[in-house]
Design an enzyme around this catalytic site. Sequence first.
Site, mmCIF file in Angstrom:
data_model
loop_
_atom_site.group_PDB
_atom_site.id
_atom_site.type_symbol
_atom_site.label_atom_id
_atom_site.label_comp_id
_atom_site.label_asym_id
_atom_site.label_seq_id
_atom_site.Cartn_x
_atom_site.Cartn_y
_atom_site.Cartn_z
ATOM 1 C CE1 TYR A 123 -3.794 2.400 0.557
ATOM 2 C CE2 TYR A 123 -2.466 3.315 2.325
ATOM 3 C CZ TYR A 123 -3.551 3.389 1.475
ATOM 4 O OH TYR A 123 -4.404 4.471 1.554
ATOM 5 C CG ASP A 151 5.849 3.812 0.778
ATOM 6 O OD1 ASP A 151 6.150 4.538 1.750
ATOM 7 O OD2 ASP A 151 4.670 3.633 0.393
ATOM 8 C CE LYS A 203 1.724 4.816 8.119
ATOM 9 N NZ LYS A 203 0.349 4.696 8.475
HETATM 10 N N1 PMP Z 1 2.895 4.209 2.249
HETATM 11 C C1 PMP Z 1 2.825 3.294 3.218
HETATM 12 C C2 PMP Z 1 3.844 2.201 3.265
HETATM 13 C C3 PMP Z 1 1.807 3.367 4.171
HETATM 14 O O1 PMP Z 1 1.738 2.440 5.134
HETATM 15 C C4 PMP Z 1 0.870 4.423 4.096
HETATM 16 C C5 PMP Z 1 -0.253 4.569 5.112
HETATM 17 N N2 PMP Z 1 -0.483 3.543 5.958
HETATM 18 C C6 PMP Z 1 1.000 5.358 3.078
HETATM 19 C C7 PMP Z 1 2.014 5.222 2.173
HETATM 20 C C8 PMP Z 1 0.035 6.498 2.956
HETATM 21 O O2 PMP Z 1 0.232 7.405 3.975
HETATM 22 P P1 PMP Z 1 -0.950 8.374 4.419
HETATM 23 O O3 PMP Z 1 -2.013 7.530 5.019
HETATM 24 O O4 PMP Z 1 -0.287 9.315 5.382
HETATM 25 O O5 PMP Z 1 -1.418 9.103 3.200
#
Ligand code: PMP
Length: 434
Positions: free
Chosen positions: A144, A239, A267
């Site tokens: 994700y 990511d 995060k």
């Molecule tokens: N990349 C990863 C690996 C994530 O876990 C998440 C959210 N859980 C995101 C991108 C997206 O981040 P956000 O919810 O702050 O938009």
Amino acid sequence: MDQTRSRALFAEALRCIPGGVNSPVRAFGSVGGTPPFIERGAGARLWDVDGNEYLDFVASWGPLILGHAYPPVIRRLEEALGKGTSFGAPVAVELALAQAICRLVPSVEKIRLVSSGTEATMSAIRLARGFTGRRKILKFEGCYHGHADAFLVKAGSGVATLGIPGCPGIPAEVSGLTLTVPYNDAAAVADMVRREAADLACVIVEPVAANMGVVPPADGFLPFLREITAAHGILLVFDEVITGFRLGLGGAQTHYGVTPDLTTLGKIIGGGLPVGAYGGRSDVMAHVAPEGPVYQAGTLSGNPLAVTAGLATLEALEQMERDEGLYARLARLGDHLADGIRRDLERLNLRLTLNTAGSMATLFFTDGAVRDFASAARSDTQRYGRYFWEMLRRGIYLAPSQFEACFVSAVHTEADLELFLRANYEALKVAFEK
Ligand code: PMP
């Protein structure tokens, strides 16, 4: 467990917010029942509006590695608050946060701050496309990367939880540019790259997958991705929205010794406020506006409050790492929890699969090894739902979905983990009663 006030609030929320929540998994769709509305948090604990107390292993889905309302972060926020909340002009503290990340994450030579992980990943692939002049991206099934159009193809997290195969509103012309292969499948990557390299801008990967539950990279998988992308002029994007400052100060890239071209963060770098970032090779980042032609902007980017929380968090983590070897301690706590869970499984004669990476873990309700989305998806999610509620009733707050991570944080003590394990044994026992 009294849920009177949460139930009333949720009923009202359903009338004015789709599904009653501002992010889908919070609605408890896959585990059933009503989500507790949270009133406050302190350290490793949360209290809901009905007065129920929980030991928190969600950590706001990863950011709160220092626990709730960590005093040094709150103090710095209070100081910043008195000076105003947003200027839309450069501030020294955003520079300090950018410098701290560039210093700590080896591959990040230049960085742009944004306000969410989604913005970070969305901007990173625009940059990869702008830099290479190629159109396609390759991602992994069950990973994700936020909710931008390009990523909602075989995505993990809430997309997997809700079992949404594609997403209405995303034209096939757009999703068709996103190629997918199974996580940890080097042969599938090689095959795809052989066919698509000429139009492939980047490979984006969670260096430890955490959105199909925790799935660590197989030995050699990340080095293989580095090699094959470099050989074809394809950018490698890690990511690290979850793994950044979670597996260590240098993220997964330092942990595994693999250097991506671009890194996305979120995060933890916001310390519980909205911050995301993308950064990497300075020759690539030089293409970002206004230095270069790839446009990307944000009214609240580098917001003084958000970057203050982020900087205070990173400084605290650095200090704790220097003083006591924080990340080794977190890994030990993670191991302690994992050992205890494995003992419970043995005592109950249950064959479930536990995956861990440092302070992250997922107990999959399946007996086979989980190394990609197909194997994660074999989990008995209904049984997970029963387990989840049995844990919640015993005061342990876990993610309301099988396909997420359980996070140990710096404020969890061994005694907290014992509370987890006591609940875990009972919850598993009840969940597997006929
Ligand atoms: N990349 C990863 C690996 C994530 O876990 C998440 C959210 N859980 C995101 C991108 C997206 O981040 P956000 O919810 O702050 O938009």
